[in-house]
Structure formats: C-alpha cells, structure tokens
Design a protein around this motif. Sequence first.
Motif, PDB file in Angstrom:
ATOM      1  N   TRP A 103      41.576  67.504  54.349  1.00 11.42           N
ATOM      2  CA  TRP A 103      41.380  66.304  55.164  1.00 11.42           C
ATOM      3  C   TRP A 103      42.516  66.103  56.159  1.00 11.42           C
ATOM      4  N   GLY A 104      43.719  66.540  55.791  1.00 11.78           N
ATOM      5  CA  GLY A 104      44.841  66.462  56.725  1.00 11.78           C
ATOM      6  C   GLY A 104      44.612  67.348  57.938  1.00 11.78           C
ATOM      7  N   SER A 105      44.132  68.569  57.701  1.00  8.12           N
ATOM      8  CA  SER A 105      43.841  69.506  58.798  1.00  8.12           C
ATOM      9  C   SER A 105      42.738  68.964  59.695  1.00  8.12           C
ATOM     10  N   ILE A 106      41.706  68.379  59.084  1.00  8.93           N
ATOM     11  CA  ILE A 106      40.602  67.816  59.870  1.00  8.93           C
ATOM     12  C   ILE A 106      41.088  66.662  60.736  1.00  8.93           C
ATOM     13  N   CYS A 107      41.902  65.767  60.163  1.00 13.25           N
ATOM     14  CA  CYS A 107      42.412  64.609  60.916  1.00 13.25           C
ATOM     15  C   CYS A 107      43.268  65.045  62.099  1.00 13.25           C
ATOM     16  N   VAL A 108      44.184  65.997  61.866  1.00 12.50           N
ATOM     17  CA  VAL A 108      45.088  66.440  62.934  1.00 12.50           C
ATOM     18  C   VAL A 108      44.319  67.179  64.027  1.00 12.50           C
ATOM     19  N   ALA A 109      43.377  68.055  63.630  1.00 11.96           N
ATOM     20  CA  ALA A 109      42.586  68.808  64.612  1.00 11.96           C
ATOM     21  C   ALA A 109      41.705  67.868  65.435  1.00 11.96           C
ATOM     22  N   LEU A 110      41.119  66.868  64.777  1.00  9.44           N
ATOM     23  CA  LEU A 110      40.262  65.922  65.492  1.00  9.44           C
ATOM     24  C   LEU A 110      41.086  65.037  66.423  1.00  9.44           C
ATOM     25  N   ALA A 111      42.280  64.646  65.969  1.00  9.09           N
ATOM     26  CA  ALA A 111      43.167  63.842  66.816  1.00  9.09           C
ATOM     27  C   ALA A 111      43.570  64.625  68.068  1.00  9.09           C
ATOM     28  N   ALA A 112      43.859  65.924  67.886  1.00  2.98           N
ATOM     29  CA  ALA A 112      44.209  66.767  69.043  1.00  2.98           C
ATOM     30  C   ALA A 112      43.017  66.901  69.981  1.00  2.98           C
ATOM     31  N   GLY A 137      43.787  57.531  63.820  1.00  2.00           N
ATOM     32  CA  GLY A 137      43.425  56.170  64.202  1.00  2.00           C
ATOM     33  C   GLY A 137      44.099  55.743  65.493  1.00  2.00           C
ATOM     34  N   ILE A 138      45.386  56.063  65.640  1.00  3.08           N
ATOM     35  CA  ILE A 138      46.133  55.718  66.859  1.00  3.08           C
ATOM     36  C   ILE A 138      45.505  56.403  68.072  1.00  3.08           C
ATOM     37  N   VAL A 139      45.153  57.679  67.915  1.00  5.86           N
ATOM     38  CA  VAL A 139      44.560  58.439  69.013  1.00  5.86           C
ATOM     39  C   VAL A 139      43.218  57.838  69.432  1.00  5.86           C
ATOM     40  N   CYS A 140      42.403  57.449  68.468  1.00  5.49           N
ATOM     41  CA  CYS A 140      41.095  56.852  68.782  1.00  5.49           C
ATOM     42  C   CYS A 140      41.263  55.532  69.532  1.00  5.49           C
ATOM     43  N   VAL A 141      42.200  54.704  69.073  1.00  4.58           N
ATOM     44  CA  VAL A 141      42.471  53.431  69.757  1.00  4.58           C
ATOM     45  C   VAL A 141      42.992  53.694  71.164  1.00  4.58           C
ATOM     46  N   LEU A 142      43.858  54.690  71.290  1.00  5.05           N
ATOM     47  CA  LEU A 142      44.430  55.063  72.587  1.00  5.05           C
ATOM     48  C   LEU A 142      43.331  55.468  73.569  1.00  5.05           C
ATOM     49  N   ALA A 143      42.414  56.313  73.111  1.00  4.34           N
ATOM     50  CA  ALA A 143      41.330  56.794  73.974  1.00  4.34           C
ATOM     51  C   ALA A 143      40.434  55.651  74.430  1.00  4.34           C
ATOM     52  N   ILE A 144      40.148  54.723  73.529  1.00  2.00           N
ATOM     53  CA  ILE A 144      39.294  53.577  73.871  1.00  2.00           C
ATOM     54  C   ILE A 144      40.012  52.625  74.812  1.00  2.00           C
ATOM     55  N   GLU A 178      53.722  62.114  63.062  1.00  5.39           N
ATOM     56  CA  GLU A 178      52.852  62.834  62.121  1.00  5.39           C
ATOM     57  C   GLU A 178      53.508  64.133  61.664  1.00  5.39           C
ATOM     58  N   SER A 179      54.120  64.880  62.601  1.00  6.34           N
ATOM     59  CA  SER A 179      54.710  66.172  62.252  1.00  6.34           C
ATOM     60  C   SER A 179      55.927  66.016  61.340  1.00  6.34           C
ATOM     61  N   GLN A 180      56.619  64.892  61.439  1.00  6.27           N
ATOM     62  CA  GLN A 180      57.793  64.664  60.608  1.00  6.27           C
ATOM     63  C   GLN A 180      57.412  64.272  59.184  1.00  6.27           C
ATOM     64  N   SER A 181      56.299  63.565  59.046  1.00  2.00           N
ATOM     65  CA  SER A 181      55.871  63.101  57.723  1.00  2.00           C
ATOM     66  C   SER A 181      54.913  64.079  57.051  1.00  2.00           C
ATOM     67  N   GLN A 182      53.822  64.391  57.741  1.00  2.21           N
ATOM     68  CA  GLN A 182      52.782  65.307  57.254  1.00  2.21           C
ATOM     69  C   GLN A 182      52.127  64.848  55.949  1.00  2.21           C
ATOM     70  N   SER A 183      52.186  63.545  55.684  1.00  2.00           N
ATOM     71  CA  SER A 183      51.446  63.007  54.538  1.00  2.00           C
ATOM     72  C   SER A 183      50.024  62.707  54.999  1.00  2.00           C
ATOM     73  N   ILE A 184      49.082  62.689  54.073  1.00  3.72           N
ATOM     74  CA  ILE A 184      47.689  62.455  54.425  1.00  3.72           C
ATOM     75  C   ILE A 184      47.502  61.099  55.084  1.00  3.72           C
ATOM     76  N   TRP A 185      48.285  60.103  54.632  1.00  7.00           N
ATOM     77  CA  TRP A 185      48.134  58.760  55.206  1.00  7.00           C
ATOM     78  C   TRP A 185      48.658  58.712  56.642  1.00  7.00           C
ATOM     79  N   MET A 186      49.728  59.451  56.901  1.00  9.96           N
ATOM     80  CA  MET A 186      50.248  59.507  58.262  1.00  9.96           C
ATOM     81  C   MET A 186      49.281  60.257  59.176  1.00  9.96           C
ATOM     82  N   GLN A 187      48.610  61.270  58.643  1.00 13.89           N
ATOM     83  CA  GLN A 187      47.636  62.029  59.430  1.00 13.89           C
ATOM     84  C   GLN A 187      46.403  61.183  59.750  1.00 13.89           C
ATOM     85  N   ILE A 188      46.000  60.348  58.792  1.00 11.73           N
ATOM     86  CA  ILE A 188      44.887  59.421  59.046  1.00 11.73           C
ATOM     87  C   ILE A 188      45.307  58.376  60.075  1.00 11.73           C
ATOM     88  N   LEU A 189      46.543  57.862  59.951  1.00 11.95           N
ATOM     89  CA  LEU A 189      47.058  56.892  60.916  1.00 11.95           C
ATOM     90  C   LEU A 189      47.132  57.507  62.308  1.00 11.95           C
TER      91      LEU A 189
END
Length: 260
Positions: free
Chosen positions: A115-124, A51-58, A37-48
């Motif tokens: 939305w990028g900031s929200i996705c990254v903060a929520l993932a963290a 998503g990865i973090v949510c799947v990981l937690a579950i 995510e930090s290397q790309s920083q595109s909105i789609w990578m931040q959404i991905l």
Amino acid sequence: MKKDNYLAISETNTSIKWMIIASLAYLVIYSLAGRLESQSQSIWMQILYLGIVCVLAITFKKFYKTDKVFVKLPKEGKVKIITIIFCALVILLYALLGSVVSWAEVFESMLEMMWGSICVALAAGIGEEVLFRVLLFNLFAKIFESKKYVLVWACLASSVLFGLFHLINLMHGAAINATMQQVFYAAASGLILSYIHIFTNRIWLCIIVHFLWDLQPNIGTMEAQASPWGLMLLIYGTAMIVSLFSIYAFNRRANKVFEY
C-alpha cells in the motif's frame, strides 16, 4: 475556427504571470511533501502524502482551469496510424522495463509495503502530471501561442523541465549517475506522456500510465541503480524521437483542420 482559439487554454483569462506563480507554488509544496514522505517512509506518511497531492491538484485547478489541450479534439485523419504505432511503442516500453514483473513484486510484498508503494506511485502520477502536463503545459502554450507548432514547443519545454525536476533526487541521497539517467529518461517519458495528453485530450490516462511506470517496490526509496548508458540511449532516445514526431504530426494536422 481560428488557430489561436483551438487550444483550450485560450478560453481562460489566467495571465502568464499568475500561471508562473501558481506553478512555482505548486512545485514547492509538492517537493516539500515528497521530502517529508521520503524521510519518514511510514505508511501513514505515505497516505498523508497522497492526500496532500490530491488536495493540491484540486486547489490549483483555479489556475489551470482545464486539463484539456483542445477546445474540440480534431479528427486525426492519417495521424491515427502514427498514434497506433506510438501506442505499440508504449506497450513495448512496459515490456522492456519489466513493469509487469515490478507490479507482481509490489503485490507479493508485505501489505504495508504494497500500500505504501501504491500511495507513493499514485501521488507521483497525480502530482507530476498536473504540474507538468497541465499547469506548465498550459503556461508554455500561452507563451508560445504565436508559434505555428505551439504544441511541439509547449511539450518540449514542459518535458525538459520534467527531466530536470528529477535532479531533486540528489537531495534525497540518490547516486549521481543514476540521477542523470533519471533526468534523461524522465524528459523522454515527458514527451511520451505529452502525446498521450494530446491525442486523448485529457489528463487521466497520463496519470494512469505514470502511476504504472512508477509502481515498483523501491518507489519510496532512492535505491535505483544506474543502467548502461548505451541501452538507455537506445530505448529512450528512440522513444523521444517517435514521440516528438508524433507531436509534430498531430500539431500539423490540427493546423490544417483549424485552418492555421
């Protein structure tokens, strides 16, 4: 109720070995996802990333089984006064850190950046709380289960690791001084979040508090600047002392309620 039965983790049969393996696997996958995510920083990578973090937690719930600290939350008694003071401290921290201003800056930014900031903060918030306040807390609760103040030891160990985890920011190009300050205030924040986990007996409020702390315009970059160390020590040193005392007081109260 016996002391060795009052922790929720005592009701699971996951061994310490498998909890260590699960924690390391989670850490590696979460760190790799964050690096991408930090290397790309595109909105789609931040959404991905979210998503990865949510799947990981579950997925890893198989190993942590429960996000509760206690089988049944003990009545706080006089410790409730300490909890009220502690909550006032958290609110004061938000004020001192200018969190409300940061939130305003996020929502006033361009739509994609917001939305990028929200996705990254929520993932963290989700990713790190599940790892440190659930997986690792449960692991250390198992390791220190014979200790009288098991909650104190488990919270200290998981919070120190939470602080050290932020050394990974050096690999993302962060400045050394700023990173060392992140290590310090992350360890202090870990104790704050640990007590929130204890007195609520759930992880969801920890995720929200963590998310709101991280919700700032530069969350997806390594642009954090170092602050004066004296100010850092005053604010987070105080937070650390109050949090540790609160955890100790609640642990002592639990020992009394459950006839340690």
